[in-house]
Design an enzyme around this catalytic site. Structure first.
Site, PDB file in Angstrom:
ATOM      1  N   ASP A 197       1.585  26.321  20.336  1.00  0.00           N
ATOM      2  CA  ASP A 197       0.777  25.462  21.215  1.00  0.00           C
ATOM      3  C   ASP A 197       0.593  26.178  22.547  1.00  0.00           C
ATOM      4  O   ASP A 197       1.352  27.093  22.884  1.00  0.00           O
ATOM      5  CB  ASP A 197       1.461  24.104  21.436  1.00  0.00           C
ATOM      6  CG  ASP A 197       0.608  23.183  22.314  1.00  0.00           C
ATOM      7  OD1 ASP A 197      -0.613  23.084  22.068  1.00  0.00           O
ATOM      8  OD2 ASP A 197       1.148  22.578  23.255  1.00  0.00           O
ATOM      9  N   SER A 198      -0.400  25.707  23.298  1.00  0.00           N
ATOM     10  CA  SER A 198      -0.601  26.242  24.652  1.00  0.00           C
ATOM     11  C   SER A 198       0.626  25.970  25.520  1.00  0.00           C
ATOM     12  O   SER A 198       0.790  26.603  26.558  1.00  0.00           O
ATOM     13  CB  SER A 198      -1.820  25.571  25.276  1.00  0.00           C
ATOM     14  OG  SER A 198      -1.582  24.176  25.377  1.00  0.00           O
ATOM     15  N   TYR A 249      -5.065  25.107  28.080  1.00  0.00           N
ATOM     16  CA  TYR A 249      -6.190  25.759  27.395  1.00  0.00           C
ATOM     17  C   TYR A 249      -7.457  24.890  27.477  1.00  0.00           C
ATOM     18  O   TYR A 249      -8.556  25.397  27.348  1.00  0.00           O
ATOM     19  CB  TYR A 249      -5.873  25.945  25.907  1.00  0.00           C
ATOM     20  CG  TYR A 249      -4.981  27.107  25.548  1.00  0.00           C
ATOM     21  CD1 TYR A 249      -4.232  27.804  26.497  1.00  0.00           C
ATOM     22  CD2 TYR A 249      -4.886  27.503  24.208  1.00  0.00           C
ATOM     23  CE1 TYR A 249      -3.413  28.857  26.117  1.00  0.00           C
ATOM     24  CE2 TYR A 249      -4.082  28.560  23.830  1.00  0.00           C
ATOM     25  CZ  TYR A 249      -3.336  29.242  24.785  1.00  0.00           C
ATOM     26  OH  TYR A 249      -2.529  30.279  24.398  1.00  0.00           O
ATOM     27  N   GLY A 250      -7.239  23.605  27.635  1.00  0.00           N
ATOM     28  CA  GLY A 250      -8.372  22.661  27.548  1.00  0.00           C
ATOM     29  C   GLY A 250      -9.370  22.809  28.659  1.00  0.00           C
ATOM     30  O   GLY A 250     -10.476  22.285  28.593  1.00  0.00           O
ATOM     31  N   CYS A 283      -2.075  22.638  18.222  1.00  0.00           N
ATOM     32  CA  CYS A 283      -2.890  22.462  19.425  1.00  0.00           C
ATOM     33  C   CYS A 283      -4.315  22.212  18.956  1.00  0.00           C
ATOM     34  O   CYS A 283      -4.901  23.047  18.251  1.00  0.00           O
ATOM     35  CB  CYS A 283      -2.823  23.739  20.264  1.00  0.00           C
ATOM     36  SG  CYS A 283      -3.893  23.736  21.712  1.00  0.00           S
ATOM     37  N   ASN A 284      -4.845  21.054  19.321  1.00  0.00           N
ATOM     38  CA  ASN A 284      -6.216  20.719  18.905  1.00  0.00           C
ATOM     39  C   ASN A 284      -7.220  21.699  19.499  1.00  0.00           C
ATOM     40  O   ASN A 284      -8.138  22.157  18.826  1.00  0.00           O
ATOM     41  CB  ASN A 284      -6.570  19.308  19.376  1.00  0.00           C
ATOM     42  CG  ASN A 284      -5.772  18.250  18.651  1.00  0.00           C
ATOM     43  OD1 ASN A 284      -6.212  17.694  17.664  1.00  0.00           O
ATOM     44  ND2 ASN A 284      -4.572  17.963  19.135  1.00  0.00           N
ATOM     45  N   THR A 285      -7.021  22.032  20.779  1.00  0.00           N
ATOM     46  CA  THR A 285      -7.973  22.893  21.478  1.00  0.00           C
ATOM     47  C   THR A 285      -8.030  24.270  20.813  1.00  0.00           C
ATOM     48  O   THR A 285      -9.102  24.809  20.554  1.00  0.00           O
ATOM     49  CB  THR A 285      -7.550  23.040  22.952  1.00  0.00           C
ATOM     50  OG1 THR A 285      -7.272  21.740  23.467  1.00  0.00           O
ATOM     51  CG2 THR A 285      -8.617  23.694  23.780  1.00  0.00           C
ATOM     52  N   GLU A 297       3.250  19.287  31.316  1.00  0.00           N
ATOM     53  CA  GLU A 297       3.942  20.585  31.375  1.00  0.00           C
ATOM     54  C   GLU A 297       5.023  20.580  32.460  1.00  0.00           C
ATOM     55  O   GLU A 297       6.061  21.219  32.333  1.00  0.00           O
ATOM     56  CB  GLU A 297       2.939  21.724  31.655  1.00  0.00           C
ATOM     57  CG  GLU A 297       2.077  22.091  30.462  1.00  0.00           C
ATOM     58  CD  GLU A 297       2.847  22.795  29.356  1.00  0.00           C
ATOM     59  OE1 GLU A 297       3.567  23.757  29.632  1.00  0.00           O
ATOM     60  OE2 GLU A 297       2.738  22.346  28.186  1.00  0.00           O
ATOM     61  N   CYS A 319      -4.822  15.310  21.541  1.00  0.00           N
ATOM     62  CA  CYS A 319      -4.190  16.513  22.112  1.00  0.00           C
ATOM     63  C   CYS A 319      -2.707  16.335  21.822  1.00  0.00           C
ATOM     64  O   CYS A 319      -2.161  15.234  22.019  1.00  0.00           O
ATOM     65  CB  CYS A 319      -4.454  16.552  23.612  1.00  0.00           C
ATOM     66  SG  CYS A 319      -3.403  17.712  24.525  1.00  0.00           S
ATOM     67  N   THR A 320      -2.045  17.396  21.367  1.00  0.00           N
ATOM     68  CA  THR A 320      -0.656  17.229  20.925  1.00  0.00           C
ATOM     69  C   THR A 320       0.306  16.957  22.085  1.00  0.00           C
ATOM     70  O   THR A 320       1.451  16.576  21.850  1.00  0.00           O
ATOM     71  CB  THR A 320      -0.193  18.460  20.122  1.00  0.00           C
ATOM     72  OG1 THR A 320      -0.418  19.637  20.906  1.00  0.00           O
ATOM     73  CG2 THR A 320      -0.946  18.575  18.814  1.00  0.00           C
ATOM     74  N   HIS A 321      -0.147  17.149  23.306  1.00  0.00           N
ATOM     75  CA  HIS A 321       0.694  16.758  24.454  1.00  0.00           C
ATOM     76  C   HIS A 321       0.759  15.225  24.602  1.00  0.00           C
ATOM     77  O   HIS A 321       1.739  14.698  25.129  1.00  0.00           O
ATOM     78  CB  HIS A 321       0.128  17.318  25.766  1.00  0.00           C
ATOM     79  CG  HIS A 321       0.424  18.766  26.020  1.00  0.00           C
ATOM     80  ND1 HIS A 321      -0.152  19.786  25.310  1.00  0.00           N
ATOM     81  CD2 HIS A 321       1.236  19.364  26.948  1.00  0.00           C
ATOM     82  CE1 HIS A 321       0.285  20.952  25.781  1.00  0.00           C
ATOM     83  NE2 HIS A 321       1.120  20.719  26.774  1.00  0.00           N
TER      84      HIS A 321
HETATM   85  N1  DGL Z   1      -1.709  20.569  23.103  1.00  0.00           N
HETATM   86  C1  DGL Z   1      -3.052  21.068  23.341  1.00  0.00           C
HETATM   87  C2  DGL Z   1      -4.043  20.319  22.448  1.00  0.00           C
HETATM   88  O1  DGL Z   1      -3.644  19.724  21.476  1.00  0.00           O
HETATM   89  C3  DGL Z   1      -3.306  21.051  24.817  1.00  0.00           C
HETATM   90  C4  DGL Z   1      -4.391  21.952  25.241  1.00  0.00           C
HETATM   91  C5  DGL Z   1      -4.288  22.406  26.656  1.00  0.00           C
HETATM   92  O2  DGL Z   1      -3.492  23.296  26.908  1.00  0.00           O
HETATM   93  O3  DGL Z   1      -5.086  21.919  27.468  1.00  0.00           O
HETATM   94  O4  DGL Z   1      -5.233  20.309  22.690  1.00  0.00           O
END
Ligand code: DGL
Length: 269
Positions: free
Chosen positions: A10-11, A42-43, A73-75, A151, A183-185
């Site tokens: 993940d990011s 990353y988003g 990570c979806n992004t 984060e 988003c996985t966060h």
């Molecule tokens: N966990 C990432 C996702 O699922 C977060 C992306 C990010 O870093 O903005 O999209």
């Protein structure tokens, strides 16, 4: 039987919400978690960066001997999964916002979607949305700022609540009864969201579906660990191992064996 680790990428810390589901379903598999926290979020970064950086991170995981990769990570999935599948010789499991289960579960047929700006503007997300247009109305909001707060370990402070209020109010006003955590966060905000909206919104998170998909792929490719295997997990951050250790303890209640890795982007970035 294959004792190598499964790479989970993940990011940043969000993929831990997927890792906890994998750990619960596959207790004998060793997991190597890579959090690219130095470059999160990353988003809100250029899409070309997300694609190149995801490929670089996944190549690093393969260099560590991983037998399969979960892009938690979806992004990163939206912008890089196709390239990863073309270039890397292991099974790759991606994630995408759970629009389909949400549309099926919604009674009002109005579904809120909270995801990163890059996920919402990706072509892959656009196709998913169009394929379900007849089933529900989707109210999409970019959760700007949320990933950075998570984060830092802020899951319920005033800045988180202020942003959630701004993003969820239009959804509730439109009649949404279901919210996709795209988003996985965001699953780490479930408690705060629940406090704020009560049972007005059912929350949809795809972590357990991803773990099941991983289990299927491992079996299909003959890559499962031995049923008696003792797993050895590694948690790696590109920013700060001590912070990853502290957050894994706070979010997952695990005493993670954490390391810092230097994985610098290619000079073009
Ligand atoms: N966990 C990432 C996702 O699922 C977060 C992306 C990010 O870093 O903005 O999209």
């Amino acid at each position: 039987m294959n004792p190598a680790s499964i790479g989970v990428f993940d990011s940043g810390l969000g993929g831990l919400s997927v890792l906890r589901e994998i750990r619960a379903l596959l207790p004998h598999e060793s997991l190597l978690y890579l959090a690219d926290s130095k470059y999160a979020p990353y988003g809100e970064k250029p899409e070309t960066f997300v694609e190149a950086r995801t490929l670089q991170a996944c190549e690093w995981l393969l260099g560590q001997g991983c037998k399969a990769l979960v892009i938690a990570c979806n992004t990163a999935t939206m912008h890089a999964v196709q390239t990863l599948r073309e270039r890397l010789p292991v099974p790759i499991i991606g994630v995408e916002p759970g629009l389909k289960p949400a549309a099926a579960a919604s009674r009002s047929k109005v579904v809120g979607v909270l995801a990163t700006a890059n996920t919402l503007k990706s072509a892959k997300f656009g196709r998913l949305l169009s394929s379900l247009a007849g089933e529900s109305r989707f109210i999409c909001e970019a959760g700007l700022g949320l990933v950075s707060l998570i984060e830092q370990g802020d899951l319920d402070g005033p800045a988180v609540r202020e942003r959630l209020d701004a993003y969820l109010t239009p959804m509730l006003e439109a009649g949404a009864d279901t919210l996709v955590l795209g988003c996985t966060h965001y699953p780490f905000l479930s408690g705060t969201i629940r406090e704020m909206v009560g049972d007005q919104l059912a929350l949809v998170d795809t972590g357990s579906a991803i773990a099941r998909q991983l289990a299927r792929k491992l079996a299909e490719h003959g890559l499962c660990a031995d049923a008696g295997a003792l797993p050895r997990d590694r948690f790696v951050s590109t920013k700060d191992a001590a912070h990853l250790h502290a957050m894994a303890a706070a979010l997952l209640r695990v005493d993670a064996d954490a390391e810092t890795a230097v994985i610098e982007p290619a000079p073009a970035f």
